[in-house]
Design a protein around this motif. Structure first.
Motif, PDB file in Angstrom:
ATOM      1  N   ASN A  28       0.700  21.227  23.758  1.00 48.95           N
ATOM      2  CA  ASN A  28       1.166  20.038  24.466  1.00 48.95           C
ATOM      3  C   ASN A  28       1.556  20.357  25.906  1.00 48.95           C
ATOM      4  O   ASN A  28       2.146  19.525  26.581  1.00 48.95           O
ATOM      5  N   LYS A  64       1.511  20.670  29.718  1.00 50.57           N
ATOM      6  CA  LYS A  64       0.871  19.869  30.772  1.00 50.57           C
ATOM      7  C   LYS A  64       0.277  20.792  31.821  1.00 50.57           C
ATOM      8  O   LYS A  64       0.852  21.833  32.141  1.00 50.57           O
ATOM      9  N   THR A  75      -0.580  21.880  35.505  1.00 45.45           N
ATOM     10  CA  THR A  75       0.069  21.687  36.797  1.00 45.45           C
ATOM     11  C   THR A  75      -0.958  21.860  37.905  1.00 45.45           C
ATOM     12  O   THR A  75      -1.979  22.527  37.723  1.00 45.45           O
TER      13      THR A  75
END
Length: 92
Positions: free
Chosen positions: A3, A5, A7
């Motif tokens: 999960n 994210k 960048t």
């Protein structure tokens, strides 16, 4: 499945230089500002020629770094901007 994210890295480039507004024989574009090659190449390292330009501390406007064909670059200035900013040809 992760999960996490993704960048992104954001780099904001700025430069300040003196240039002389030169006349251009065009029905749309009134003039152009020659741009030092070293500064143009700094910005052109990215995939975009699009920049925000502010002339003499006026409000910034979107424009593009344009090549003139012999490793020199310029920024277009349309008639409306020349009039709005009250800048004269030959002025720095």
């Amino acid at each position: 499945m992760s999960n996490a994210k993704k960048t992104s890295t954001v780099e904001i480039l700025t430069a300040k230089f003196n240039s002389v507004l030169s006349n251009m024989d065009s029905p749309l574009w009134n003039g152009h500002l020659p741009m030092p090659t070293s500064i143009a190449k700094k910005f052109l390292k990215s995939d975009s020629r699009r920049i925000l330009c502010s002339i003499n501390d006026h409000e910034a406007y979107p424009c593009a770094i344009m090549p003139n064909g012999d490793d020199h670059y310029f920024i277009l200035v349309n008639k409306a901007l020349v009039k709005k900013m009250k800048i004269q040809f030959g002025a720095v």
